[in-house]
Design a protein around this motif. Sequence first.
Motif, short mmCIF file in Angstrom:
data_model
loop_
_atom_site.label_atom_id
_atom_site.label_comp_id
_atom_site.label_asym_id
_atom_site.label_seq_id
_atom_site.Cartn_x
_atom_site.Cartn_y
_atom_site.Cartn_z
N GLU A 1 26.87 43.81 47.72
CA GLU A 1 26.88 45.10 47.02
C GLU A 1 25.76 45.96 47.60
N TYR B 1 28.45 38.61 46.65
CA TYR B 1 27.11 38.05 46.55
C TYR B 1 26.10 39.19 46.50
N MET C 1 20.93 40.51 41.19
CA MET C 1 21.29 40.21 39.81
C MET C 1 22.76 40.52 39.51
N GLY C 2 23.32 41.51 40.17
CA GLY C 2 24.72 41.89 39.93
C GLY C 2 25.72 41.03 40.67
N GLY C 3 25.27 40.27 41.64
CA GLY C 3 26.15 39.36 42.37
C GLY C 3 27.29 40.03 43.12
N SER D 1 31.42 34.96 42.55
CA SER D 1 30.26 35.84 42.59
C SER D 1 28.99 34.99 42.62
N HIS E 1 25.14 35.37 42.23
CA HIS E 1 23.99 36.18 41.83
C HIS E 1 22.75 35.56 42.44
N MET E 2 21.87 36.39 43.00
CA MET E 2 20.69 35.91 43.71
C MET E 2 21.13 34.86 44.74
N LYS F 1 20.98 30.31 45.88
CA LYS F 1 22.08 29.43 45.47
C LYS F 1 22.55 28.49 46.58
#
Length: 192
Positions: free
Chosen positions: A83, A113, A116-118, A143, A145-146, A150
């Motif tokens: 994003e 990816y 925070m919004g993924g 999705s 997030h961060m 991950k």
Amino acid sequence: MTDHAAPLNLTVIVASTRENRFGPTVAGWFTEQAREYGEYEVDVIDLADADVPHRLGTEPTPGVAAVTARIAAADAFVIVTPEYNHSYPAPLKAAIDWHYSQWQAKPVAFVSYGGMGGGLRAVEHLRQVFAELHAATVRDSLSFHMAWEKFDTDGQPHDTALANGAAKRMLDQLTWWARTLRAGREHTPYTA
């Protein structure tokens, strides 16, 4: 008529072209999941390597023609996108806009990816764009997030059971749509 047991052609599109991007890590993991799923011949279009100009002209470049053939051959798509500024990357918009009929009556799924919004706002924008192109987006998406937190250094999610299970559920939906729409296109050519 196509053999309904024949593999489907899945095109995975890596949307980010930025230096030091995380997209290849996410796309690499997902592509592995799609190949192991067993229903697909997988083609990966990394827009960082594709010669798709951002400015639409009257004549497509050889790079656009090469991407066009690969998009046209697909039975289904997975867009791997970050994003940027609450939307998706400009190179993806260019790749989408250079094409029209190649997207029609085919399913599209998303792996996003980001922070925070993924990447979810990018996916919501893409759903509107693909609806205009007469493509069917599947409900479930993946999705992260961060995202950089991950995945391990080998490009695998830390929680493989959760991530792999989510990928399988999305691929189940995508496969149903891909087989159904392929049969529909073969029976009755789609017209927009």
